[in-house]
Design a protein around this motif. Sequence first.
Motif, short mmCIF file in Angstrom:
data_model
loop_
_atom_site.label_atom_id
_atom_site.label_comp_id
_atom_site.label_asym_id
_atom_site.label_seq_id
_atom_site.Cartn_x
_atom_site.Cartn_y
_atom_site.Cartn_z
N ASN A 66 -11.62 26.88 -6.15
CA ASN A 66 -12.75 26.02 -6.49
C ASN A 66 -12.38 24.57 -6.19
O ASN A 66 -11.25 24.15 -6.45
N VAL A 67 -13.32 23.81 -5.67
CA VAL A 67 -13.07 22.40 -5.36
C VAL A 67 -14.01 21.52 -6.19
O VAL A 67 -15.23 21.73 -6.18
N GLN A 68 -13.44 20.57 -6.91
CA GLN A 68 -14.22 19.58 -7.64
C GLN A 68 -13.77 18.21 -7.14
O GLN A 68 -12.58 17.95 -7.04
N PHE A 69 -14.72 17.38 -6.78
CA PHE A 69 -14.32 16.11 -6.19
C PHE A 69 -15.15 14.95 -6.73
O PHE A 69 -16.28 15.12 -7.18
N SER A 70 -14.53 13.77 -6.66
CA SER A 70 -15.20 12.54 -7.06
C SER A 70 -14.85 11.46 -6.05
O SER A 70 -13.68 11.18 -5.82
N CYS A 71 -15.88 10.89 -5.45
CA CYS A 71 -15.71 9.82 -4.47
C CYS A 71 -16.58 8.62 -4.88
O CYS A 71 -17.64 8.80 -5.48
N PRO A 72 -16.15 7.40 -4.57
CA PRO A 72 -16.98 6.23 -4.89
C PRO A 72 -18.32 6.28 -4.17
O PRO A 72 -18.42 6.89 -3.09
N PRO A 73 -19.34 5.66 -4.73
CA PRO A 73 -20.63 5.58 -4.03
C PRO A 73 -20.45 4.97 -2.64
O PRO A 73 -19.74 3.98 -2.47
N GLY A 74 -21.08 5.60 -1.67
CA GLY A 74 -20.96 5.11 -0.31
C GLY A 74 -19.80 5.73 0.46
O GLY A 74 -19.66 5.49 1.67
N TYR A 75 -18.98 6.51 -0.22
CA TYR A 75 -17.81 7.12 0.43
C TYR A 75 -17.78 8.63 0.19
O TYR A 75 -16.72 9.24 0.10
N GLN A 76 -18.96 9.22 0.10
CA GLN A 76 -19.09 10.65 -0.10
C GLN A 76 -18.80 11.40 1.20
O GLN A 76 -18.88 10.82 2.29
N PRO A 77 -18.47 12.68 1.11
CA PRO A 77 -18.28 13.47 2.34
C PRO A 77 -19.58 13.60 3.12
O PRO A 77 -20.67 13.40 2.58
N ASP A 78 -19.45 13.95 4.39
CA ASP A 78 -20.60 14.15 5.25
C ASP A 78 -21.53 15.22 4.66
O ASP A 78 -21.08 16.31 4.27
N ALA A 79 -22.81 14.91 4.58
CA ALA A 79 -23.77 15.80 3.91
C ALA A 79 -23.89 17.16 4.60
O ALA A 79 -24.00 18.20 3.94
N GLN A 80 -23.87 17.17 5.91
CA GLN A 80 -23.99 18.43 6.63
C GLN A 80 -22.77 19.32 6.42
O GLN A 80 -22.89 20.53 6.20
N ILE A 81 -21.58 18.70 6.46
CA ILE A 81 -20.36 19.47 6.22
C ILE A 81 -20.35 20.00 4.79
O ILE A 81 -19.95 21.15 4.53
N LEU A 82 -20.80 19.19 3.84
CA LEU A 82 -20.86 19.63 2.44
C LEU A 82 -21.79 20.83 2.28
O LEU A 82 -21.46 21.78 1.57
N ARG A 83 -22.92 20.81 2.95
CA ARG A 83 -23.85 21.96 2.87
C ARG A 83 -23.21 23.22 3.44
O ARG A 83 -23.34 24.31 2.87
N ARG A 84 -22.51 23.09 4.55
CA ARG A 84 -21.81 24.25 5.12
C ARG A 84 -20.77 24.77 4.15
O ARG A 84 -20.59 25.99 3.98
N ALA A 85 -20.04 23.86 3.51
CA ALA A 85 -19.01 24.26 2.57
C ALA A 85 -19.61 24.95 1.35
O ALA A 85 -19.07 25.95 0.85
N GLN A 86 -20.73 24.45 0.85
CA GLN A 86 -21.38 25.06 -0.31
C GLN A 86 -21.87 26.46 0.02
O GLN A 86 -21.76 27.37 -0.81
N THR A 87 -22.39 26.64 1.21
CA THR A 87 -22.82 27.99 1.64
C THR A 87 -21.64 28.93 1.69
O THR A 87 -21.71 30.08 1.23
N ARG A 88 -20.52 28.45 2.22
CA ARG A 88 -19.33 29.28 2.31
C ARG A 88 -18.79 29.61 0.91
O ARG A 88 -18.33 30.73 0.66
#
Length: 338
Positions: free
Chosen positions: A188-210
């Motif tokens: 399981n991955v839990q992450f926290s990034c500052p506003p404006g420095y979030q991971p790429d939205a498309q990559i995140l969606r692919r990761a969530q699907t996986r």
Amino acid sequence: MRFKKKVGVFTPLPGPSVRHFLTGEEFSSGEIARLLEEAEILRQSRTADNSKPLAGKTVALIFEKPSLRTRLSFTVGVQEMGGHIVELAGNQKKSEDPEDAIRVLQGMVHGVMIRTFTHETVERMAHQSQIPIINGLTDSHHPCQALADLLTLRQRFGRLRGLNLAYIGDGNNVLHSLLLMSPAAGVNVQFSCPPGYQPDAQILRRAQTRAEQHGTKISILPHAAAAAEGAHALYTDVAISMGFESEMEQRRTAFKDYQINLQLLGRARPDCIVMHCLPMNKGEEITQEVVDHPRAVLFQQAENRLHAQKALMRSLFTAKSNIRSLRREALNSERSAL
């Protein structure tokens, strides 16, 4: 009577069933598990291993970005497995289209590792390539690092399923690869990034699907303290990395509350380890006390780049990629060393 000499048609060195390692998504959960088991066998049998699965093979190492761990681990790995390397630095080769470069390379070498800038470069090469390509790092992905990280977690906890990996800091290529590969391995991955420095939205969606496909979770948390809760591992990376030097002060301000220190480590599980892909800026994303902490595994991660990538190259560049044959080779090497 004169006979015409028959001229053969040139074909690239490997067969048509070529595989690449560009994001880590190319490998299933079972294949990742086998790679990690092979990597651990290679690590344990390293001093006694006399097998040379890359004998007679040449691997091109292309560096368009500076490197320490990637250069060392791939060079040593190829050499230990009996292969040869040709190293190409960005300032030592002419500029040409990736499609053309790979069509030149595949006539001379058996595989390519490239460390470059845009991920589009490796995708364009792979589209034309008939030899395996390994992504040693792009601005969007760093799958070799993630593979070594999973090996480190497996060594420390004896398993991957059910572990909670907390990433704190910049939503960069390292986080992208952890998001895409860790859930498939059971983490399981839990992450926290500052506003404006979030991971790429498309990559995140692919990761969530996986993650959904493998029964694991990806959690986005509002601050570092929340991400650390229940974590088996705290992970960070530099906030000011190559190409962002002009944003130094802006980034320093944005990331001031995203430091792994003893206080944050105290919020995690008692057996929580600390991870960093290196190099690091001590006193910024991580403190010296945490670097020197008994549960810091930063340099174990660095060593595991070698073992994980040897297993990866064995899988991609040779036909010898099964656990049984690897165990047999390791046993034979141990017997011959006696």
